[in-house]
Design a protein around this motif. Structure first.
Motif, PDB file in Angstrom:
ATOM      1  N   TRP A 110      36.040  37.705  41.048  1.00  0.00           N
ATOM      2  CA  TRP A 110      35.613  36.370  40.634  1.00  0.00           C
ATOM      3  C   TRP A 110      36.780  35.578  40.041  1.00  0.00           C
ATOM      4  CZ3 TRP A 110      32.894  35.971  35.284  1.00  0.00           C
ATOM      5  CH2 TRP A 110      32.768  34.636  34.904  1.00  0.00           C
ATOM      6  N   LEU A 111      37.537  36.208  39.138  1.00  0.00           N
ATOM      7  CA  LEU A 111      38.632  35.503  38.486  1.00  0.00           C
ATOM      8  C   LEU A 111      39.753  35.166  39.470  1.00  0.00           C
ATOM      9  CD1 LEU A 111      38.893  37.454  35.110  1.00  0.00           C
ATOM     10  CD2 LEU A 111      37.753  35.280  35.542  1.00  0.00           C
ATOM     11  N   LEU A 112      40.062  36.072  40.388  1.00  0.00           N
ATOM     12  CA  LEU A 112      41.158  35.840  41.329  1.00  0.00           C
ATOM     13  C   LEU A 112      40.772  34.841  42.417  1.00  0.00           C
ATOM     14  CD1 LEU A 112      42.820  39.310  41.993  1.00  0.00           C
ATOM     15  CD2 LEU A 112      43.807  37.330  40.844  1.00  0.00           C
ATOM     16  N   SER A 113      39.616  35.024  43.013  1.00  0.00           N
ATOM     17  CA  SER A 113      39.238  34.226  44.181  1.00  0.00           C
ATOM     18  C   SER A 113      38.363  33.028  43.852  1.00  0.00           C
ATOM     19  CB  SER A 113      38.517  35.118  45.200  1.00  0.00           C
ATOM     20  OG  SER A 113      39.321  36.226  45.561  1.00  0.00           O
ATOM     21  N   GLY A 114      37.861  32.938  42.639  1.00  0.00           N
ATOM     22  CA  GLY A 114      36.990  31.826  42.272  1.00  0.00           C
ATOM     23  C   GLY A 114      35.532  32.184  42.274  1.00  0.00           C
ATOM     24  N   ASP A 115      35.115  33.110  43.103  1.00  0.00           N
ATOM     25  CA  ASP A 115      33.741  33.599  43.104  1.00  0.00           C
ATOM     26  C   ASP A 115      33.691  34.930  43.832  1.00  0.00           C
ATOM     27  OD1 ASP A 115      34.088  32.738  45.700  1.00  0.00           O
ATOM     28  OD2 ASP A 115      32.617  31.137  45.613  1.00  0.00           O
ATOM     29  N   CYS A 116      32.557  35.590  43.722  1.00  0.00           N
ATOM     30  CA  CYS A 116      32.355  36.891  44.376  1.00  0.00           C
ATOM     31  C   CYS A 116      30.891  36.983  44.788  1.00  0.00           C
ATOM     32  CB  CYS A 116      32.721  38.033  43.431  1.00  0.00           C
ATOM     33  SG  CYS A 116      32.556  39.687  44.155  1.00  0.00           S
ATOM     34  N   ILE A 117      30.641  37.577  45.947  1.00  0.00           N
ATOM     35  CA  ILE A 117      29.295  37.665  46.507  1.00  0.00           C
ATOM     36  C   ILE A 117      28.842  39.119  46.532  1.00  0.00           C
ATOM     37  CG2 ILE A 117      27.852  37.186  48.516  1.00  0.00           C
ATOM     38  CD1 ILE A 117      28.880  34.674  47.240  1.00  0.00           C
ATOM     39  N   GLY A 118      27.631  39.375  46.062  1.00  0.00           N
ATOM     40  CA  GLY A 118      27.023  40.693  46.166  1.00  0.00           C
ATOM     41  C   GLY A 118      25.803  40.640  47.073  1.00  0.00           C
ATOM     42  N   ILE A 119      25.788  41.433  48.124  1.00  0.00           N
ATOM     43  CA  ILE A 119      24.684  41.468  49.079  1.00  0.00           C
ATOM     44  C   ILE A 119      23.764  42.631  48.738  1.00  0.00           C
ATOM     45  CG2 ILE A 119      24.029  41.558  51.510  1.00  0.00           C
ATOM     46  CD1 ILE A 119      25.676  39.131  50.777  1.00  0.00           C
TER      47      ILE A 119
END
Length: 542
Positions: A110-119
């Protein structure tokens, strides 16, 4: 301001179109710039640490149960949740991390890419894995608008339309006409991935299940603008200073290395082929030598041709102001990232008051991000897990599926992470004793703040230890002073003064008495300091 041209558009134009470049730069600085690495890992260690642990907090008044029943239900639920969360095969779709490792991974991504997705996925249950729930973390690059859906021809033009329903897609996030997120588009490969399949497959995943309303996708994101559906890297605002500081550091390091070399150049009119100097790296195979090629190194001697000369500049390295300059830049970087420079650099040279103020300021941001991670990742996943546990009969929760109020009452939870720690344990523990004695804090809250532990578990453990000791004192901190049996002083009744020599720290009367004594000691110490300062001031004036 004439030359200050700052064009800006919608959140999609300013963020989505430039996200690919920002992610690459942020990841490179995380890997190559020590200060960028420190910023991400300092957040990881303080926000998540070894993992955010579930503390069930059901609303027993809504459920109509007694405190003892509520406490038993909460402990049983926490134990059952740990059965799923502690096994990486049970919770991770890739089988690489348990639930607490997934929290760390989600935060860093999240911090590196701006967001993170969990499926949210399902697997077959087994005797040792009674739950089918799995979570699969997807990096931000794989959430993108499908090829052919875009409104423009450029690969970086990320806005598109779903031809089946007319919904708008903003960099892989599909929204309806009212702006509500309804689905996510996931690609099977990374953009420009080497060795990937020639054909990229796209999967449309609904944001929420149609029948149950439970989330299919957990989107961990920190939004800064209205109508924003994709996040911005945590390092975005400091990419340029981090890059320039890294370049400056490399230049200073290289200059210091070169300055450490002692190289001699010998000018001669004679032949340079038979000079009695040993060549450097003589064990290596000889290579054809360019007549204009020279090298530098520790104790190096180079033979020069007649008429050649070398003049050295005096670089005066290492630079004496480098440390101050680096600290000045780190202060600005830390201000943008909400991390004080002494915490960012792990360099604590200030006073106790200044260091504590810096730590308290940093912990405001750490706690905020911890709540965001809990709201976007832990609590939604806990709801999905609880629904399966109740449906399978492993947890008894009557009314969970039929009444929304009861549903919410059962899902109350806190997610406890690492504590702030103490700079001066004596002062801070004394402050917690005073807070508990005056009712400003509970024993449980103080225990969490001091070491992140659980007060209930501590009390149960102390009771078991006291039973094993059978009334004997193992150290002076227990009742009875210096050892022996506890046949003398007994615990006073409510409102009575404690017996002389009774030092039991778990006696409520002793806690209140010691808190008052500590408060008086602090007041007296402060008065003495003020008196000394006043006397010194008077002497100076005289």
């Amino acid at each position: 301001m004439k030359g200050f041209n700052a064009p800006s558009g919608s959140a999609h134009e300013d963020i989505d179109f430039h996200n690919y470049t920002m992610r690459q730069r942020a990841r490179m600085l995380y890997m190559a710039a020590p200060m960028g690495t420190s910023a991400i890992k300092t957040n990881r260690t303080n926000v998540v640490g070894v993992g955010l642990r579930l503390k069930s907090r059901i609303d027993r008044e809504v459920l109509g149960i007694t405190p003892d029943q509520a406490e038993k239900w909460q402990k049983d639920t926490e134990r059952e949740f740990s059965l799923w969360a502690s096994d990486k095969r049970a919770c991770d779709a890739t089988g690489m991390n348990n639930f607490y490792g997934l929290q760390q991974l989600a935060l860093v991504s999240w911090l590196l890419s701006g967001d993170c997705i969990g499926i949210v996925k399902q697997r077959k249950t087994t005797q040792l894995l009674p739950y089918s729930l799995r979570i699969h973390l997807i990096e931000a690059d794989r959430i993108a608008t499908p090829t052919g859906y875009g409104l423009g021809t450029s690969l970086l033009y990320t806005t598109g339309k779903n031809p089946d329903n007319g919904n708008t897609i903003y960099d892989g996030v599909e929204v309806d006409s009212s702006g509500m997120v309804v689905a996510y588009h996931i690609r099977s490969t990374y953009p420009f991935e080497l060795g990937a399949a020639l054909r990229t497959e796209w999967t449309r995943v609904l944001a929420y299940q149609e029948h149950t309303g439970l989330p299919n996708v957990l989107h961990v994101i920190d939004t800064e603008r209205p109508d924003q559906y994709r996040g911005v890297s945590y390092l975005a605002q400091v990419i340029e200073p981090l890059l320039q500081l890294r370049r400056y550091t490399e230049s200073e390091l290289m200059a210091a290395v070169i300055e450490s070399f002692f190289t001699a150049f010998v000018k001669t009119e004679a032949s340079t082929e038979d000079m009695p100097f040993n060549p450097v790296n003589e064990e290596q195979e000889p290579e054809p030598r360019n007549p204009n090629e020279y090298s530098m190194g520790p104790g190096q001697v180079n033979m020069m041709n007649p008429g050649e000369d070398v003049v050295f500049a005096d670089p005066k390295h290492p630079n004496g102001s480098f440390d101050k300059f680096a600290e000045a830049i780190s202060a600005q970087v830390g201000a943008a990232l909400e991390i004080p420079s002494d915490l960012l650099l792990k360099k604590f040279n200030a006073s106790y008051s200044a260091s504590r103020a810096a730590l308290l300021e940093a912990w405001k941001a750490f706690k905020m991000r911890r709540e965001w991670l809990a709201d976007d990742f832990c609590r939604p996943l806990y709801e999905v897990w609880m629904s399966e546990a109740v449906a399978r009969g492993r947890i008894y929760a009557p009314g969970f599926f039929s009444n929304p109020a009861i549903h919410a009452a059962y899902l109350g939870s806190e997610w406890l992470g690492p504590s702030q720690g103490q700079l001066d344990p004596v002062k801070e523990i004394t402050a917690e004793i005073l807070a508990c004695s005056e009712g400003f804090s509970t024993h449980e809250q103080s225990t969490i703040r001091l070491n992140g532990g659980q007060w209930d578990s501590n009390v149960e453990q102390l009771q078991r230890e006291n039973e094993k000791l059978d009334g004997k004192s193992p150290d002076p901190h227990q009742s009875g002073g210096s050892g022996g049996t506890l046949e003398g002083p007994q615990e006073p009744q409510e409102g009575e003064e404690p017996a002389e020599g009774d030092n039991n720290p778990h006696n409520p009367e002793n806690t209140r008495r010691r808190g008052a004594e500590a408060l008086r000691s602090l007041v007296l110490a402060e008065q003495i300091k003020q008196s000394i300062k006043g006397g010194q001031t008077n002497e100076t004036n005289q």
